[in-house]
Design a protein around this motif. Sequence first.
Motif, PDB file in Angstrom:
ATOM      1  N   VAL A 152     106.863  29.235 -52.860  1.00 48.04           N
ATOM      2  CA  VAL A 152     107.231  29.720 -54.180  1.00 48.04           C
ATOM      3  C   VAL A 152     105.909  29.813 -54.929  1.00 48.04           C
ATOM      4  O   VAL A 152     105.204  28.819 -55.093  1.00 48.04           O
ATOM      5  N   VAL A 153     105.566  31.023 -55.337  1.00 51.60           N
ATOM      6  CA  VAL A 153     104.284  31.285 -55.971  1.00 51.60           C
ATOM      7  C   VAL A 153     104.507  31.594 -57.442  1.00 51.60           C
ATOM      8  O   VAL A 153     105.318  32.458 -57.788  1.00 51.60           O
ATOM      9  N   VAL A 154     103.792  30.882 -58.306  1.00 52.31           N
ATOM     10  CA  VAL A 154     103.796  31.161 -59.738  1.00 52.31           C
ATOM     11  C   VAL A 154     102.493  31.893 -60.050  1.00 52.31           C
ATOM     12  O   VAL A 154     101.409  31.335 -59.892  1.00 52.31           O
ATOM     13  N   VAL A 155     102.616  33.154 -60.454  1.00 49.81           N
ATOM     14  CA  VAL A 155     101.454  33.959 -60.804  1.00 49.81           C
ATOM     15  C   VAL A 155     101.139  33.671 -62.268  1.00 49.81           C
ATOM     16  O   VAL A 155     101.938  33.976 -63.151  1.00 49.81           O
ATOM     17  N   MET A 156      99.995  33.021 -62.497  1.00 51.08           N
ATOM     18  CA  MET A 156      99.669  32.520 -63.828  1.00 51.08           C
ATOM     19  C   MET A 156      98.378  33.142 -64.361  1.00 51.08           C
ATOM     20  O   MET A 156      97.600  33.705 -63.602  1.00 51.08           O
ATOM     21  N   GLY A 157      98.174  32.989 -65.655  1.00 58.73           N
ATOM     22  CA  GLY A 157      96.951  33.435 -66.302  1.00 58.73           C
ATOM     23  C   GLY A 157      97.236  33.881 -67.718  1.00 58.73           C
ATOM     24  O   GLY A 157      98.394  33.981 -68.139  1.00 58.73           O
ATOM     25  N   VAL A 158      96.174  34.146 -68.445  1.00 62.13           N
ATOM     26  CA  VAL A 158      96.333  34.600 -69.827  1.00 62.13           C
ATOM     27  C   VAL A 158      96.958  35.987 -69.835  1.00 62.13           C
ATOM     28  O   VAL A 158      96.993  36.677 -68.813  1.00 62.13           O
ATOM     29  N   ALA A 159      97.424  36.392 -70.998  1.00 62.43           N
ATOM     30  CA  ALA A 159      97.988  37.730 -71.162  1.00 62.43           C
ATOM     31  C   ALA A 159      96.946  38.769 -70.755  1.00 62.43           C
ATOM     32  O   ALA A 159      95.756  38.595 -71.003  1.00 62.43           O
ATOM     33  N   GLY A 160      97.405  39.821 -70.101  1.00 62.90           N
ATOM     34  CA  GLY A 160      96.533  40.920 -69.752  1.00 62.90           C
ATOM     35  C   GLY A 160      95.828  40.792 -68.408  1.00 62.90           C
ATOM     36  O   GLY A 160      95.067  41.682 -68.027  1.00 62.90           O
ATOM     37  N   THR A 161      96.062  39.713 -67.683  1.00 62.95           N
ATOM     38  CA  THR A 161      95.398  39.555 -66.383  1.00 62.95           C
ATOM     39  C   THR A 161      96.095  40.338 -65.280  1.00 62.95           C
ATOM     40  O   THR A 161      95.539  40.475 -64.193  1.00 62.95           O
TER      41      THR A 161
ATOM     42  N   VAL B 175     108.314  34.748 -55.820  1.00 66.51           N
ATOM     43  CA  VAL B 175     107.153  34.914 -56.677  1.00 66.51           C
ATOM     44  C   VAL B 175     107.661  35.129 -58.090  1.00 66.51           C
ATOM     45  O   VAL B 175     108.548  35.958 -58.315  1.00 66.51           O
ATOM     46  N   VAL B 176     107.112  34.375 -59.038  1.00 62.85           N
ATOM     47  CA  VAL B 176     107.496  34.499 -60.435  1.00 62.85           C
ATOM     48  C   VAL B 176     106.230  34.485 -61.282  1.00 62.85           C
ATOM     49  O   VAL B 176     105.287  33.753 -60.988  1.00 62.85           O
ATOM     50  N   SER B 177     106.209  35.319 -62.302  1.00 58.93           N
ATOM     51  CA  SER B 177     105.064  35.317 -63.209  1.00 58.93           C
ATOM     52  C   SER B 177     105.360  34.375 -64.374  1.00 58.93           C
ATOM     53  O   SER B 177     106.497  34.257 -64.819  1.00 58.93           O
ATOM     54  N   CYS B 178     104.312  33.697 -64.809  1.00 57.52           N
ATOM     55  CA  CYS B 178     104.432  32.750 -65.923  1.00 57.52           C
ATOM     56  C   CYS B 178     103.018  32.382 -66.329  1.00 57.52           C
ATOM     57  O   CYS B 178     102.222  31.975 -65.477  1.00 57.52           O
TER      58      CYS B 178
ATOM     59  N   GLY C 235     107.371  22.245 -54.462  1.00 53.13           N
ATOM     60  CA  GLY C 235     106.456  22.895 -53.528  1.00 53.13           C
ATOM     61  C   GLY C 235     105.763  24.120 -54.084  1.00 53.13           C
ATOM     62  O   GLY C 235     105.044  24.807 -53.361  1.00 53.13           O
ATOM     63  N   ALA C 236     105.965  24.401 -55.364  1.00 54.59           N
ATOM     64  CA  ALA C 236     105.379  25.609 -55.943  1.00 54.59           C
ATOM     65  C   ALA C 236     103.853  25.574 -55.876  1.00 54.59           C
ATOM     66  O   ALA C 236     103.238  24.519 -56.009  1.00 54.59           O
ATOM     67  N   VAL C 237     103.278  26.746 -55.668  1.00 56.50           N
ATOM     68  CA  VAL C 237     101.826  26.908 -55.713  1.00 56.50           C
ATOM     69  C   VAL C 237     101.510  27.925 -56.808  1.00 56.50           C
ATOM     70  O   VAL C 237     102.343  28.759 -57.164  1.00 56.50           O
ATOM     71  N   PHE C 238     100.303  27.834 -57.321  1.00 55.02           N
ATOM     72  CA  PHE C 238      99.911  28.671 -58.448  1.00 55.02           C
ATOM     73  C   PHE C 238      98.825  29.654 -58.024  1.00 55.02           C
ATOM     74  O   PHE C 238      97.864  29.280 -57.365  1.00 55.02           O
ATOM     75  N   LEU C 239      99.019  30.903 -58.413  1.00 53.19           N
ATOM     76  CA  LEU C 239      98.047  31.959 -58.210  1.00 53.19           C
ATOM     77  C   LEU C 239      97.494  32.284 -59.586  1.00 53.19           C
ATOM     78  O   LEU C 239      98.139  32.953 -60.397  1.00 53.19           O
TER      79      LEU C 239
END
Length: 183
Positions: free
Chosen positions: A6-15, A78-81, A98-102
């Motif tokens: 389970v991948v959490v796609v993270m980062g500031v706005a606009g990435t 995959v979820v964005s946050c 088990g989530a990992v962060f991208l």
Amino acid sequence: MEKPLVVVVMGVAGTGKTTLGPLVAERLGAPYAEGDDFHPAANIAKMSAGVPLDDADRWPWLDAIGRWAGEHAGRGGVVSCSALKRSYRDRLRAAAPGAVFLHLAGDRALIEGRMAARRGHFMPTALLDSQFATLQPLGDDEAGVAVDVSGTPEEITDRAVAALRRLGGEATAPPPPARPLLP
């Protein structure tokens, strides 16, 4: 083989979370959920007015994303946050251990330019400074990877998937057939 990630796609706005999240999900053969869709209307109204969210605004949103991530544990997704603070990521991990962060990371000027070019999004460029001020990059003890957001979406996706594969799990699906790059 380990369980699908389970991948959490993270980062500031606009990435590029909304652009890259579905591309990463497709490459991993996993479902995708757009984190902005989990915001209550009050959060969207607040951000649209140029007012940063506070933690009280974010907790219900993070809990909803965490529920989705938890439901996909063992199946992958995959979820964005934005997940800008460690405490936010801790909350997501509590729901989906088990989530990992991208972490999509990049130069402020590049990100601001991308934000200025997009149309119809509720997040104004005026809030970018508050996003960077809030950002706590992944700690060494957090499962995840940081990927630079310079380049085309395909190039960034390639880097992201390669980095996720190095983490393990079933993010090792074979790459899709090569597609010619369009001019």
